[in-house]
Design a protein around this motif. Structure first.
Motif, PDB file in Angstrom:
ATOM      1  N   GLN A   1       0.852  -1.193   0.000  1.00 51.38           N
ATOM      2  CA  GLN A   1       0.000   0.000   0.000  1.00 51.38           C
ATOM      3  C   GLN A   1       0.888   1.244   0.000  1.00 51.38           C
ATOM      4  N   ASP A   2       0.614   2.175  -0.915  1.00 53.96           N
ATOM      5  CA  ASP A   2       1.487   3.343  -1.065  1.00 53.96           C
ATOM      6  C   ASP A   2       1.156   4.481  -0.105  1.00 53.96           C
TER       7      ASP A   2
ATOM      8  N   MET B   1       2.851  -4.166   3.893  1.00 54.31           N
ATOM      9  CA  MET B   1       3.898  -3.193   3.618  1.00 54.31           C
ATOM     10  C   MET B   1       3.241  -1.850   3.303  1.00 54.31           C
ATOM     11  N   LEU B   2       3.219  -0.963   4.300  1.00 53.38           N
ATOM     12  CA  LEU B   2       2.681   0.381   4.116  1.00 53.38           C
ATOM     13  C   LEU B   2       3.748   1.308   3.552  1.00 53.38           C
ATOM     14  N   ASN B   3       3.306   2.443   3.003  1.00 55.05           N
ATOM     15  CA  ASN B   3       4.225   3.439   2.417  1.00 55.05           C
ATOM     16  C   ASN B   3       5.142   2.813   1.363  1.00 55.05           C
ATOM     17  N   ALA B   4       4.634   1.822   0.667  1.00 49.86           N
ATOM     18  CA  ALA B   4       5.422   1.097  -0.330  1.00 49.86           C
ATOM     19  C   ALA B   4       4.689   1.146  -1.668  1.00 49.86           C
ATOM     20  N   CYS B   5       5.428   1.388  -2.718  1.00 46.00           N
ATOM     21  CA  CYS B   5       4.812   1.618  -4.023  1.00 46.00           C
ATOM     22  C   CYS B   5       5.456   0.747  -5.094  1.00 46.00           C
TER      23      CYS B   5
ATOM     24  N   GLY C   1       8.067 -12.959 -20.812  1.00 46.17           N
ATOM     25  CA  GLY C   1       7.015 -12.969 -21.817  1.00 46.17           C
ATOM     26  C   GLY C   1       5.783 -12.253 -21.304  1.00 46.17           C
ATOM     27  N   SER C   2       4.651 -12.947 -21.307  1.00 46.84           N
ATOM     28  CA  SER C   2       3.409 -12.342 -20.819  1.00 46.84           C
ATOM     29  C   SER C   2       3.154 -12.659 -19.349  1.00 46.84           C
ATOM     30  N   ARG C   3       4.157 -13.174 -18.681  1.00 41.82           N
ATOM     31  CA  ARG C   3       3.998 -13.558 -17.283  1.00 41.82           C
ATOM     32  C   ARG C   3       4.834 -12.640 -16.391  1.00 41.82           C
ATOM     33  N   ILE C   4       4.231 -12.176 -15.287  1.00 42.26           N
ATOM     34  CA  ILE C   4       4.961 -11.357 -14.310  1.00 42.26           C
ATOM     35  C   ILE C   4       5.808 -12.274 -13.441  1.00 42.26           C
ATOM     36  N   VAL C   5       7.091 -11.961 -13.345  1.00 43.74           N
ATOM     37  CA  VAL C   5       7.992 -12.707 -12.466  1.00 43.74           C
ATOM     38  C   VAL C   5       8.031 -12.064 -11.090  1.00 43.74           C
ATOM     39  N   SER C   6       8.161 -10.732 -11.065  1.00 39.91           N
ATOM     40  CA  SER C   6       8.248 -10.042  -9.784  1.00 39.91           C
ATOM     41  C   SER C   6       7.858  -8.586  -9.947  1.00 39.91           C
ATOM     42  N   ALA C   7       7.497  -7.974  -8.834  1.00 36.00           N
ATOM     43  CA  ALA C   7       7.209  -6.546  -8.784  1.00 36.00           C
ATOM     44  C   ALA C   7       8.324  -5.852  -8.024  1.00 36.00           C
ATOM     45  N   LEU C   8       8.777  -4.727  -8.558  1.00 38.85           N
ATOM     46  CA  LEU C   8       9.784  -3.904  -7.897  1.00 38.85           C
ATOM     47  C   LEU C   8       9.069  -2.868  -7.053  1.00 38.85           C
ATOM     48  N   VAL C   9       9.364  -2.875  -5.770  1.00 38.22           N
ATOM     49  CA  VAL C   9       8.633  -2.058  -4.812  1.00 38.22           C
ATOM     50  C   VAL C   9       9.611  -1.191  -4.036  1.00 38.22           C
TER      51      VAL C   9
ATOM     52  N   HIS D   1      14.276   1.329   1.721  1.00 39.03           N
ATOM     53  CA  HIS D   1      14.324  -0.087   1.389  1.00 39.03           C
ATOM     54  C   HIS D   1      13.678  -0.308   0.028  1.00 39.03           C
ATOM     55  N   PHE D   2      14.254  -1.244  -0.722  1.00 42.77           N
ATOM     56  CA  PHE D   2      13.785  -1.531  -2.074  1.00 42.77           C
ATOM     57  C   PHE D   2      13.669  -3.051  -2.217  1.00 42.77           C
ATOM     58  N   PHE D   3      12.574  -3.497  -2.793  1.00 40.40           N
ATOM     59  CA  PHE D   3      12.231  -4.914  -2.777  1.00 40.40           C
ATOM     60  C   PHE D   3      11.987  -5.442  -4.188  1.00 40.40           C
ATOM     61  N   ASP D   4      12.277  -6.704  -4.354  1.00 38.06           N
ATOM     62  CA  ASP D   4      11.948  -7.462  -5.564  1.00 38.06           C
ATOM     63  C   ASP D   4      11.072  -8.613  -5.079  1.00 38.06           C
ATOM     64  N   ILE D   5       9.753  -8.494  -5.309  1.00 37.65           N
ATOM     65  CA  ILE D   5       8.808  -9.433  -4.725  1.00 37.65           C
ATOM     66  C   ILE D   5       8.317 -10.396  -5.803  1.00 37.65           C
ATOM     67  N   GLU D   6       8.716 -11.660  -5.666  1.00 39.19           N
ATOM     68  CA  GLU D   6       8.296 -12.706  -6.610  1.00 39.19           C
ATOM     69  C   GLU D   6       7.015 -13.366  -6.109  1.00 39.19           C
ATOM     70  N   ALA D   7       6.137 -13.704  -7.047  1.00 40.65           N
ATOM     71  CA  ALA D   7       4.876 -14.357  -6.684  1.00 40.65           C
ATOM     72  C   ALA D   7       4.384 -15.193  -7.851  1.00 40.65           C
ATOM     73  N   GLU D   8       3.429 -16.045  -7.554  1.00 37.65           N
ATOM     74  CA  GLU D   8       2.786 -16.826  -8.611  1.00 37.65           C
ATOM     75  C   GLU D   8       1.670 -16.030  -9.281  1.00 37.65           C
ATOM     76  N   LEU D   9       0.914 -15.286  -8.470  1.00 39.95           N
ATOM     77  CA  LEU D   9      -0.150 -14.434  -8.984  1.00 39.95           C
ATOM     78  C   LEU D   9       0.017 -13.016  -8.461  1.00 39.95           C
ATOM     79  N   PHE D  10      -0.431 -12.053  -9.264  1.00 34.43           N
ATOM     80  CA  PHE D  10      -0.338 -10.644  -8.901  1.00 34.43           C
ATOM     81  C   PHE D  10      -1.729 -10.022  -9.048  1.00 34.43           C
ATOM     82  N   ALA D  11      -2.115  -9.217  -8.076  1.00 32.35           N
ATOM     83  CA  ALA D  11      -3.437  -8.588  -8.084  1.00 32.35           C
ATOM     84  C   ALA D  11      -3.281  -7.077  -8.047  1.00 32.35           C
ATOM     85  N   ASP D  12      -3.891  -6.405  -9.019  1.00 28.52           N
ATOM     86  CA  ASP D  12      -3.873  -4.945  -9.049  1.00 28.52           C
ATOM     87  C   ASP D  12      -5.179  -4.435  -8.452  1.00 28.52           C
TER      88      ASP D  12
END
Length: 604
Positions: A41-42, A114-118, A126-134, A141-152
């Motif tokens: 959450q940003d 994770m508050l205050n994080a964007c 390809g057409s699959r998300i590997v990770s989100a950079l947060v 702090h800077f994160f590389d968050i890997e997941a199987e599914l991502f929800a916007d």
């Protein structure tokens, strides 16, 4: 931006971007269903437009309600939150809702908040998300968050934009989807944003000296914009619909401040409202309450006809019932026109899972105001209680799809979708036209009660329905079953009880009691006194406050549970009972109603 090598790698199963009502519900549902979830959450608080930063009412389908006929209020996670807020927040403090949402997330062992994080970028395959950079700038702090599914669930669609998900903006032409409420031609106009305020009667004259840069309004300018009371601001303090509500958000905020303070200056200093003399601003927002920006293209585009016909989608996972609330894109500057039109749909309508699934990104889901819907359909689905239902559906689906090894194409699997629907029903969610299919051992018992009202027979606690939706603006008639669908004791019965007897003893591992929480009424934190007066703020009077649950095992009556000070709708008891031939519920007290009510008992 920090280089990748400085990023902390986090591995999870579901990443939810956006901590508004849809994102919170999605994260809670997913984590409660057993998968590791990260909620990003940003902002410093959760709740989005409902948070203390903006303070909009959580609205939804309950505007259609009629007692014992059209019980349209949303249940499940959003009701759990609102019931708790009503009980713990009698003072109607905006920050208490922030706290309740924070506590709900913090209490879940499978959920990392994770508050205050964007989200600032992604890694793709390809057409699959590997990770989100947060990025979390507050702690560097800077994160590389890997997941199987991502929800916007960001509203603005920030994550989906970063990954290249197909989306649309503005208003479709009427000819595109055959929508009578659409414009003749496609354009880029949207619903605008608003800033709210609250005020107090200070008991003495309170002057207001406006900044020099405010906008000025006459009574004629506001003739279509009602303002008889001023303890809580106005949704029609709206601007930005003819601009880019994302890229121009900062300048839209500046103009909204000038508009909002200009409206207050008119109330205080125009001479038209002398009764405002003792009133003063208590709070006003600096974060615009945004209605519309990007809308993603999903596997199904929800449209006006879907809402009007209340299509019985095979993959319905949520429902709506707010009007098609279409605002004038000119907002408050359109002084010669009404600020909105709001035709109601005939029925509560279903929302399909396919409208929450990206058409071109394999592992992207979305919930909230950015789902796959036309501008006209979105004008109804965008309200926060409906968004929360979609969030709970998304989180539940994500958990079951991941657990069954089908994270990217599970929405195509009819069997899996059916399991998702049944799990949502078990969680207390209502789905139009869908009924539980699980075996309920309670339905195999002989049911008796100390007393019954006409229309409130005890046998209805196992009829598979947990609300009445056959009334005006309820569920489509062919999908609704008339009746109260609950036991109601006689008011003269001062010690009501209900019992289930089995001819052949059974074993029990789980007992679920579903209670009446007045689903025909709206229930949400509001700072409008008139709106608040229509609610029962606190424990809902229909709900059982205290009761005892007893079971007879091999002829010996044992107390299973003794419930006190209850205000929630659905109570679950994990038990290990062998050879049960009788289950008895003895009512001790309600939260105010003169008789006892039980919607359902499920035994497994």
């Amino acid at each position: 931006m920090a280089s990748d090598k400085k990023r902390q790698r986090i591995q999870t199963q579901l990443l939810v971007a956006g901590g508004g009502m849809s994102g919170v519900a999605a994260a809670l549902a997913a984590s409660r269903n057993g998968i590791r979830t990260v909620l990003v959450q940003d902002r410093p608080v959760l709740g989005g437009n409902a948070s203390s930063e903006i303070r909009m009412n959580v609205s939804g389908s309950s505007v259609r309600g009629r007692a014992l006929e059209t019980e349209s209020r949303e249940s499940g996670i959003v009701e759990e939150i609102m019931l708790e807020c009503a009980v713990r927040n009698p003072q109607r403090c905006a920050n208490m809702l922030d706290l309740i949402l924070y506590e709900k997330c913090r209490e879940e062992p499978n959920l990392t908040l994770m508050l205050n994080a964007c989200v600032v970028g992604v890694r793709m395959d390809g057409s699959r998300i590997v990770s989100a950079l947060v990025n979390r700038e507050s702690t560097e702090h800077f994160f590389d968050i890997e997941a199987e599914l991502f929800a916007d669930c960001t509203g603005d669609g920030r994550l989906g934009f970063e990954v290249g998900a197909q989306y649309t903006t503005g208003r479709e032409a009427a000819s595109e989807y055959g929508e009578s409420f659409a414009s003749d031609d496609r354009d880029v106009y949207r619903l605008g944003s608003s800033l709210l305020f609250t005020t107090k009667d200070m008991g003495r004259p309170m002057p207001f000296v406006p900044p020099k840069w405010i906008r000025r309004f006459t009574e004629e300018d506001l003739r279509f914009r009602s303002h008889p009371t001023w303890e809580y601001g106005y949704w029609w303090v709206e601007y930005g619909g003819m601009r880019d509500t994302i890229k121009d958000n900062e300048s839209i905020r500046d103009e909204l401040l000038a508009i909002m303070l200009g409206v207050w200056d008119h109330i205080k200093n125009s001479g038209f409202h002398p009764e405002s003399e003792n009133w003063a601003l208590d709070w006003f927002g600096f974060v615009p309450g945004k209605r519309e920006s990007r809308r993603f293209i999903g596997q199904h585009m929800l449209r006006q006809s879907d809402l009007e016909q209340a299509v019985d989608f095979p993959d319905t996972v949520a429902y709506g019932g707010w009007s098609m609330d279409i605002h004038h894109p000119g907002g408050i500057e359109a002084t010669k026109e009404k600020p909105n039109i709001h035709p109601y749909t005939p029925y509560m309508y279903g929302i399909p899972l396919r409208s929450l699934v990206s058409t071109n990104i394999a592992n992207l889901l979305f919930a909230g105001r950015n789902i796959s819907a036309t501008h006209v359909a979105f004008s109804s689905t965008r309200v926060m209680a409906t968004c929360a239902l979609m969030g709970e559906a998304l989180g539940t689906y994500a958990a079951l799809a991941i657990r069954e090894g089908k994270p990217e194409n599970g929405w195509r699997d009819e069997e899996l979708v059916g399991k998702v629907q049944q799990q949502l029903i078990r969680q207390g969610v209502f789905l139009p036209g869908k009924q539980p299919t699980d075996r309920n051992l309670a339905a195999e018992a002989t049911i008796a009660a100390s007393s019954e009202q006409e229309g409130g027979s005890a046998s209805q606690i196992v009829d598979g329905h947990t609300r009445s939706v056959h009334g005006l603006r309820g569920v489509r008639p062919d999908l609704a079953v008339p009746g109260t669908h609950r036991w109601m004791s006689d008011p003269a019965d001062k010690a009501p009880w209900l019992e289930l007897r089995w001819e052949r003893p059974i074993d029990l591992s789980r007992i679920v009691i579903v209670l009446d929480t007045g689903l025909h009424r709206h229930l949400a934190l509001t700072h409008s006194d008139a709106h608040h007066a229509k609610m029962e703020w606190g424990p809902q009077p229909e709900t059982l406050k205290a009761f005892d649950l007893l079971a007879s095992c091999s002829g010996r009556l044992e107390r299973v549970a003794s419930v006190k000070d209850n205000y929630q709708r659905q109570l679950e008891f994990a038990v290990d009972l062998r050879g049960v031939d009788l289950l008895r519920l003895e009512v001790v007290a309600t939260n105010g109603l003169d008789h006892a009510r039980i919607m359902e008992i499920r035994c497994e």
